[in-house]
Write an enzyme that holds these catalytic residues in place. Structure first.
Site, PDB file in Angstrom:
ATOM      1  N   LYS A  76     -17.446   6.693 -28.015  1.00  0.00           N
ATOM      2  CA  LYS A  76     -15.838   7.395 -27.341  1.00  0.00           C
ATOM      3  C   LYS A  76     -15.017   7.921 -28.460  1.00  0.00           C
ATOM      4  O   LYS A  76     -15.753   7.018 -29.755  1.00  0.00           O
ATOM      5  CB  LYS A  76     -15.727   6.248 -26.657  1.00  0.00           C
ATOM      6  N   SER A 151     -11.075   3.214 -18.703  1.00  0.00           N
ATOM      7  CA  SER A 151     -10.836   5.084 -20.482  1.00  0.00           C
ATOM      8  C   SER A 151     -11.966   5.305 -20.471  1.00  0.00           C
ATOM      9  O   SER A 151     -11.969   6.716 -20.707  1.00  0.00           O
ATOM     10  CB  SER A 151      -9.997   4.295 -20.807  1.00  0.00           C
ATOM     11  N   SER A 175     -12.751  -0.587 -19.525  1.00  0.00           N
ATOM     12  CA  SER A 175     -12.732   0.188 -19.416  1.00  0.00           C
ATOM     13  C   SER A 175     -14.320   0.941 -20.435  1.00  0.00           C
ATOM     14  O   SER A 175     -14.353   2.253 -19.805  1.00  0.00           O
ATOM     15  CB  SER A 175     -12.292   1.295 -21.370  1.00  0.00           C
TER      16      SER A 175
END
Lengths: 471, 472
Positions: A76, A151, A175
């Site tokens: 990420k 996210s 997330s």
């Protein structure tokens, strides 16, 4: 689909497969498919190829290439890999490149994993759909008109599309688990303190954890074992090595079913699939027990005070002075700050900075931050009581399946509700995992969330492995 | 409406801990190095970096807290102080707020005890460097460990403020907590000053910053006292504000008024765990505390017979008191008074003249002891000793060697001294007359004459004795 990480590592370690060939295929696939998914913000082809060659060399020399030898992995884009960009899905970082390796990146490299790139996310991990990225939303590989969740949407999409067998996400309130649920993959939020946060751009420091997204529970555990364990550079890191693996299935474990997680707001189709999955665990020998986590209903309110408070402070360093975006027309210091931050941050980030700044202000601190911390300790106590009776707690990961792009962007509160079942796990610091447990009638995947007490990941994996396996 | 006013002063002092590395990262603490050479992801506020507390800094901080007779808080908390400034890389300073590590202490001074409200641990900021056409940020100092020592608002005079700072500095130096070199910014002080009528509640306070020396502290307090008194006596209202001391102009100026002050939004730093002061650890720190300046001062007076004034001068700078005690090792305790005088006049004189510190003195304590021994044994006179000292200062050689080499040994030979005395009597008939007339002081001219003839080497006792004998 792509081969599992465990299978790749096995074949590379024995010399049966070449890491360089595996990574070349992966890079080709990313090049072909990323445009329609927008899962990757940056692909580090050269670095990954170089790493693959060095793994192959180690194998050829008879040296141990590590437990993740030749396994492609995506990170990420709020986790540092030295020399690669870190954007956090924001314009404010400009052309920032990480000046150092995060602890997880270091450990992955040492374990022979091949970092192929950085994945899309809601700006600074604030969001539940990846639509808050400054670089456009990612799309759900199961239905490209839908969001992958967030996210860590880019990481979930990359694994679900079979571009990589493993990805790292970060989970502050769901997330990792919510996008895993939306995309039909496994997503683990480890115990707070289990994985070092060093090199993860902080959002809510007392809640943030890095964890893997994978195709299988086995892969998630394999990756977690590499990245977990004490790190002297993170003062909140738990001492010692990760706990020993537990053999065996779900038989003999007690699974708690908290009634508060099956009430209004839960999509009936999701509820049916989740209840079936829990029945499946029961058939495989688990004792299922009704429990209550009465303060869960305050999780959302507590979370949306504590996380923004911490974020408002954590994001102060993005000021245009030392790195990242600096507004061009700034005659005075005040305007340098106001313009750089005004131009650099997106709407949701600004909203949360304002929420947190307000809640920490003189005269409001007691009513908001202090009270939220008190309720947080009540939520923790709920879990302590529950874990005295049960080994794992089972709930839906999210109240719905993946929603359409744009469906909730106008209504932040609706968006926030998407994490209503995952927030409490972060507030209490326990371990949680989302495991695919079936598809809704519209064909979209549904995730079962399992939670275990802090430090009991091995038990969590035992239960998770049993989800969806034949009885 | 004039009449009596009371001065109320509270001091906030930042003391830099004498650690090798910074408070939350391994970067070395350097002074005067090139800008931004001692920085890392942590102290430059890079995203993703995390603070890890320096154990040595805690030890020194605890030591300081104990030396100030504070109660050490069992679990103190680090808090973030949030504000924007270019020298503050994270946009917040890691400090302590409602749970500092030490509370309720006392520091005894020559002007009475001063109560300490709290001591907390925090990191320093960087600094701005202004050059032609632009300003730069040097983060070399960012993350340097500091303790902030806050007194109660109970200091009553500029003299007491200085006595407090003098003793505080000595105390911190004694326990190795800090070098307290003000020129390097290792000790920085802000003063809260207000005045009131006796018996009234506290008046409106002004915080005075930019106090670069003890003299600035004293002068600014004196200035504020008269400024505030004039204002109140003219029925003007005082504002709670921060004022800057302007050394050149000898006055304070408004920096910001209270309304414009920051809301720092303090909250516990989630990146750090509470700081635990375990009994076992405190025990070992307490056991290793050295003798503190107050105790040393008392000992110098009671065991060595020094006056309060002499003891204070020596004790105020640890290296000076150490030098003194080292001299006594060689010269013996009975020469304490002589050694103290010698150090205060000759040694300090040279040090001030050349602008170097005691530690750098070219004449060692052992050499000074040897020199004083030569005086005590009568080998040289006190006057010659001063001459020898200057030579030692320049060449660093031992006094005995210099004395014999330069022929400076005292002349105690009755025959030789008698010759000089006879000459002096012959050349100074007026002095001889005066002496005979009973004017005892007239002997001075004769002694002076002998000393001149002997180039200062004649034994003064013998000279006196022979003059008396020959004239009587």
């Amino acid at each position: 689909m792509i081969e599992t990480a465990a299978a790749i590592a096995r074949r590379v370690r024995t010399g049966e497969a070449k890491a360089e060939i595996i990574i070349s295929h992966v890079l080709e696939k990313i090049a072909a498919e990323n445009e329609s998914l927008n899962a990757f913000l940056h692909v580090s082809s050269e670095e990954a190829l170089a790493a693959a060659r060095s793994v192959d060399r180690l194998v050829a020399n008879g040296e141990d290439p590590g437990p993740l030898a030749g396994v492609p992995i995506a990170l990420k884009d709020n986790i540092h890999v030295q020399g690669l960009p870190t954007t956090c899905g924001s314009k404010i970082l400009g052309d920032y490149r990480a000046p150092y390796d995060s602890t997880v990146a270091l450990r992955l490299k040492k374990a022979g994993a091949l970092i192929v790139g950085k994945t899309n996310l809601d700006e600074f991990a604030m969001g539940s759909s990846t639509e808050n990225s400054a670089f456009g939303p990612s799309r759900n590989p199961r239905d490209k008109s839908r969001v992958p969740g967030g996210s860590s949407g880019g990481s979930a999409a990359a694994v679900a599309a079979g571009l990589v067998p493993l990805a790292l996400g970060s989970d502050t309130g769901g997330s990792i688990r919510q996008p895993a649920s939306f995309c039909g993959v496994v997503g683990l939020k480890p115990t707070y303190g289990s994985v070092s946060r060093y090199g993860l751009t902080a959002f809510g420091s007392s809640l943030d954890q890095i964890g893997p997204l994978a195709q299988t529970v086995e892969d998630a555990e394999l990756c977690w074992r590499v990245i977990a364990g004490h790190d002297p550079r993170d003062s909140t890191s738990a001492p010692g090595a990760p706990p020993e693996a537990e053999e065996g299935g779900v038989a003999g474990l007690t699974v708690g079913l908290p009634e508060e997680y099956f009430q209004e707001g839960l999509d009936p189709a999701v509820e049916t699939i989740v209840r079936n999955a829990v029945e499946g665990l029961q058939k495989r020998g688990a004792n299922v027990k009704k429990i209550s986590l009465p303060h869960t209903r305050f999780s959302l309110s507590v979370y949306y005070i504590i996380a923004p408070c911490e974020a408002s402070s954590n994001l102060s360093r993005f000021d245009g002075v030392r790195f990242g975006h600096r507004a061009s027309q700034s005659a005075a210091l005040e305007s340098l700050y106001a313009n750089s931050r005004g131009e650099g941050f997106g709407a949701e980030v600004k909203r949360r900075i304002m929420l947190g700044t307000y809640a920490l202000s003189a005269g409001y601190y007691d009513a908001y931050y202090r009270k939220a911390q008190r309720v947080r300790s009540l939520i923790k106590k709920d879990f302590d009581r529950a874990f005295a009776e049960v080994d794992v707690i089972a709930t839906p990961t999210a109240p719905t399946t993946a929603f359409k792009l744009g469906e909730k962007t106008k209504d932040p509160l609706m968006m926030y509700l998407s994490d209503v079942y995952t927030l409490s796990c972060n507030l209490a610091g326990h371990a949680g995992i989302s495991v695919p447990c079936g598809n809704a009638p519209d064909g979209l995947p549904v995730g079962l969330q399992l939670m275990a007490a802090a430090g009991r990941e091995p038990t969590l994996f035992r239960a998770a492995r049993a989800v969806g396996t034949p009885s | 409406m004039s009449g009596t006013w009371e001065l109320v002063i509270g001091l906030e002092t930042h003391v830099q801990l004498a650690t090798r590395s910074k408070l939350f990262c391994p970067c070395p603490v350097l002074f005067g190095s090139e800008a931004n050479t001692s920085i890392c992801p942590v102290c430059s506020g890079q995203p993703g970096s995390l603070p890890v507390l320096n154990r040595r800094a805690i030890e020194l901080a605890f030591r300081g807290g104990l030396a100030l007779e504070c109660r050490l808080v069992e679990r103190s908390i680090f808090a973030r102080k949030n504000y924007f400034y270019p020298d503050l890389p994270k946009g917040y300073q890691i400090s302590q707020y409602d749970r500092p590590f030490a509370e309720d202490g006392t520091l005894k001074t020559d002007e009475g005890p001063v109560r300490i409200e709290r001591v907390h641990l925090e990191e320093d900021a960087g600094k701005l460097v202004h050059e032609a056409g632009f300003s730069g940020v040097d983060l070399g100092r960012a993350g340097t460990p500091l303790i902030e020592i806050v007194t109660r608002p109970e200091i009553v005079s500029p003299e007491q403020a200085i006595a407090y700072l003098t003793r505080l500095k000595a105390t911190m130096q004694y326990c190795g907590v800090s070098n307290c070199d003000m020129e390097k910014g290792e000790l920085r002080c802000d003063a809260n000053v207000s005045i009131r009528r006796p018996g009234d509640p506290l008046g409106t306070k002004v915080e005075v910053k930019n106090l670069n020396s003890f003299k600035a502290v004293k002068d600014s307090i004196v200035y504020e006292f008269s400024r505030q008194r004039r204002a109140l006596e003219a029925n003007e209202k005082l504002f709670q504000e921060t004022r800057l001391w302007d050394t050149d102009a000898g006055r304070t100026r408004t920096m910001r008024v209270k309304e414009a002050e920051h809301d720092y939004r303090y909250f516990p730093d989630p990146d750090l765990v509470p700081l635990e002061a375990t009994e076992k650890w405190l025990y070992s720190i307490r056991a290793n505390l050295p003798e503190l300046p107050g105790a040393r001062r008392d000992r110098f007076m009671s065991k060595l017979g020094l006056t309060a004034y002499d003891a204070d001068v020596l004790v105020a700078e640890k290296p000076l008191a150490d030098y003194f005690e080292e001299v006594l090792v060689g010269a013996g305790k009975e020469s304490a008074k002589t050694a103290s005088n010698w150090i205060q006049s000759e040694l300090l004189g040279k040090l001030n003249e050349t602008g170097i510190s005691v530690d750098e003195s070219p004449v060692t304590a052992a050499q000074t002891a040897e020199l004083l021994g030569l005086v005590a044994s009568g080998r040289i006179s006190g006057k010659i000793a001063k001459e020898v000292f200057t030579k030692m200062w320049d060449c660093g050689r031992s006094p005995a060697a210099l004395v014999s080499e330069l022929g400076l040994a005292q002349v105690s030979d009755k025959g030789q001294v008698g010759v000089w005395v006879d000459q002096a009597i012959a050349e100074n008939p007026k002095a001889v007359e005066d002496m005979k007339a009973g004017n005892g002081k007239a002997i001075g001219a004769l002694v002076g004459s002998v000393m001149k003839k002997s180039k200062g080497k004649a034994n003064p006792g013998l000279v006196n004795q022979l003059i008396q004998e020959k004239i009587a």
